[in-house]
Enzyme design. Structure first.
Site, PDB file in Angstrom:
ATOM      1  N   ASN A  67      13.304  39.073  41.660  1.00 54.04           N
ATOM      2  CA  ASN A  67      13.948  40.243  42.333  1.00 54.04           C
ATOM      3  C   ASN A  67      15.079  39.845  43.265  1.00 54.04           C
ATOM      4  OD1 ASN A  67      12.428  42.364  40.659  1.00 54.04           O
ATOM      5  ND2 ASN A  67      10.776  41.726  41.934  1.00 54.04           N
ATOM      6  N   CYS A  76      10.251  41.455  32.407  1.00 54.89           N
ATOM      7  CA  CYS A  76      11.579  42.265  32.994  1.00 54.89           C
ATOM      8  C   CYS A  76      12.086  43.056  31.588  1.00 54.89           C
ATOM      9  CB  CYS A  76      12.569  41.555  33.702  1.00 54.89           C
ATOM     10  SG  CYS A  76      13.990  42.575  33.783  1.00 54.89           S
ATOM     11  N   HIS A 167       3.142  49.109  37.110  1.00 55.22           N
ATOM     12  CA  HIS A 167       3.859  50.404  37.283  1.00 55.22           C
ATOM     13  C   HIS A 167       2.871  51.538  37.648  1.00 55.22           C
ATOM     14  CE1 HIS A 167       7.558  48.561  35.667  1.00 55.22           C
ATOM     15  NE2 HIS A 167       6.711  47.839  34.653  1.00 55.22           N
ATOM     16  N   GLU A 216      12.213  49.836  41.899  1.00 50.86           N
ATOM     17  CA  GLU A 216      11.688  48.699  41.537  1.00 50.86           C
ATOM     18  C   GLU A 216      11.111  47.969  42.658  1.00 50.86           C
ATOM     19  OE1 GLU A 216      13.266  46.001  38.926  1.00 50.86           O
ATOM     20  OE2 GLU A 216      14.518  47.478  37.926  1.00 50.86           O
ATOM     21  N   ARG A 217       9.911  47.367  42.464  1.00 49.26           N
ATOM     22  CA  ARG A 217       9.294  46.387  43.357  1.00 49.26           C
ATOM     23  C   ARG A 217      10.316  45.376  43.503  1.00 49.26           C
ATOM     24  NH1 ARG A 217       4.286  42.963  41.377  1.00 49.26           N
ATOM     25  NH2 ARG A 217       5.780  42.291  39.712  1.00 49.26           N
ATOM     26  N   CYS A 225      15.131  50.172  34.189  1.00 47.93           N
ATOM     27  CA  CYS A 225      13.828  49.194  34.307  1.00 47.93           C
ATOM     28  C   CYS A 225      13.275  49.489  32.800  1.00 47.93           C
ATOM     29  CB  CYS A 225      13.058  49.432  35.351  1.00 47.93           C
ATOM     30  SG  CYS A 225      11.474  48.683  35.537  1.00 47.93           S
ATOM     31  N   GLY A 226      13.276  48.414  31.994  1.00 51.21           N
ATOM     32  CA  GLY A 226      12.958  48.292  30.675  1.00 51.21           C
ATOM     33  C   GLY A 226      11.370  48.564  30.736  1.00 51.21           C
ATOM     34  N   THR A 227      10.575  47.564  31.297  1.00 54.18           N
ATOM     35  CA  THR A 227       9.183  47.748  31.277  1.00 54.18           C
ATOM     36  C   THR A 227       8.616  49.027  32.068  1.00 54.18           C
ATOM     37  OG1 THR A 227       9.422  46.455  33.559  1.00 54.18           O
ATOM     38  CG2 THR A 227       8.818  45.049  31.664  1.00 54.18           C
ATOM     39  N   GLY A 228       9.452  49.520  32.738  1.00 52.75           N
ATOM     40  CA  GLY A 228       9.232  50.944  33.382  1.00 52.75           C
ATOM     41  C   GLY A 228       9.330  51.946  32.493  1.00 52.75           C
TER      42      GLY A 228
HETATM   43  N1  LIG Z   1      11.102  44.602  39.476  1.00 55.28           N
HETATM   44  C1  LIG Z   1      10.207  44.261  38.889  1.00 55.28           C
HETATM   45  C2  LIG Z   1      10.821  43.168  37.739  1.00 55.28           C
HETATM   46  C3  LIG Z   1      12.003  43.483  36.976  1.00 55.28           C
HETATM   47  C4  LIG Z   1      11.756  44.709  35.979  1.00 55.28           C
HETATM   48  C5  LIG Z   1      13.018  45.097  35.230  1.00 55.28           C
HETATM   49  N2  LIG Z   1      14.185  45.435  35.899  1.00 55.28           N
HETATM   50  C6  LIG Z   1      12.896  45.634  33.812  1.00 55.28           C
HETATM   51  O1  LIG Z   1      14.110  45.773  33.226  1.00 55.28           O
HETATM   52  O2  LIG Z   1      11.704  45.451  33.371  1.00 55.28           O
HETATM   53  C7  LIG Z   1       8.825  43.830  39.266  1.00 55.28           C
HETATM   54  O3  LIG Z   1       8.793  43.262  40.368  1.00 55.28           O
HETATM   55  O4  LIG Z   1       7.837  43.452  38.522  1.00 55.28           O
END
Ligand SMILES: N[C@@H](CCC[C@H](N)C(=O)O)C(=O)O
Length: 285
Positions: A67, A76, A167, A216-217, A225-228
């Protein structure tokens, strides 16, 4: 003076400095500081963080994510699509479907290309992890689905999902009212999350469509944020607001992702990846 070559890429505006570690040598201890340096918009290149494209012993390629505060994350989603694009276009892989190792586990990417240029990437992100210990999240034994929690004096109903990274998802009536910069940093560093957390606010438009904003953390407000987005789609199903097996369109600040939590249990994410520029970074100590 030390230098290294980089490629700046983005997925829906979530932009990182990518370094090909098959060609570059960076000192392990200096990685957090380098991530802060390259991310700085005034004295660096400017980005949400730094992503290393590394050799792997169990897959054709491995992704490491830092990050913009220098902290290392385990996954990510937007980064995975960019790593897939970079790997295909730069000959690290030649198949259109291949695995990528992350610190959060192995995922599979499937690219769609036109004349050798990757336009879209579908990533099988694997199964969401819902046990509080898997985020980690303290104070809860069972999965957390719409549990009332007070943050900064405001009561919010929280659903907690790990996509390899943690998340906290909150459903709100109107996305314009998302308390991103006020409650985002408070939620991120609440002591119930010993490793901190990504905070997402979601407005459902229908069972197959949602608006999404993220704090984002380690990076703050980002365009996507894809994982989000995966965690938000999983949370929508867990809360009875969407259905397993349906494509859900997630409208992020930077554009749309299609997320599907399949009947088989895996979460599929489909979206674009773009190259912005390449260059040489001069490390000023
Ligand atoms: N900030 C996240 C890591 C990055 C996530 C990302 N932007 C995505 O697209 O998933 C963390 O610290 O977990």
């Amino acid at each position: 003076m030390r230098t290294f070559n980089f490629t700046k890429m983005h997925g829906l505006g979530n932009n990182y400095i990518y370094v090909n570690m098959l060609e570059e040598r960076l000192n392990e201890e200096q990685l957090p500081e380098l991530a802060r340096k390259v991310s700085n918009p005034y004295t660096g290149i400017g980005s949400d963080g730094m992503i290393l494209i590394c050799p792997s012993e169990i897959a054709p390629v491995k992704m490491r994510v830092f990050n913009n505060d220098g902290s290392e994350a385990k996954n990510c989603g937007n980064g995975l699509r960019c790593v897939a694009k970079y790997s295909y276009e730069n000959g690290i892989v030649s198949d259109t479907s291949f695995e990528i190792e992350t610190l959060g586990g192995l995922v599979t990417a499937e690219i769609t290309e036109v004349d050798g240029i990757v336009k879209q990437v579908l990533v099988n992100m694997g199964k969401p992890r819902l046990k509080p210990s898997e985020l980690p999240l303290l104070g809860f034994e069972k999965e957390v689905v719409s549990e009332p929690v007070v943050f900064g004096g405001s009561r919010l109903d929280m659903t907690a999902v790990s996509m390899g990274n943690p998340h906290a998802v909150f459903f709100i009536e109107n996305i314009q009212d998302a308390p991103l910069t006020t409650l985002g940093p408070v939620i991120e560093k609440d002591p119930m999350f010993p490793e901190w957390v990504n905070a997402e606010f979601v407005e459902m438009v229908s069972e197959k469509e949602m608006h999404f904003r993220v704090w984002e953390r380690g990076s703050g407000v980002t365009q996507a944020c894809g994982t989000g987005a995966c965690a938000a789609a999983v949370a929508a199903v867990l809360n009875g607001k969407a259905h397993r097996g349906d494509d859900i369109t997630v409208h992020l600040a930077g554009g749309d992702l299609i997320i599907n939590w399949t009947e088989a249990g895996d979460v599929l994410m489909t979206g674009p990846a773009e190259t912005i520029c390449t260059g040489t970074f001069f490390v000023n100590d």
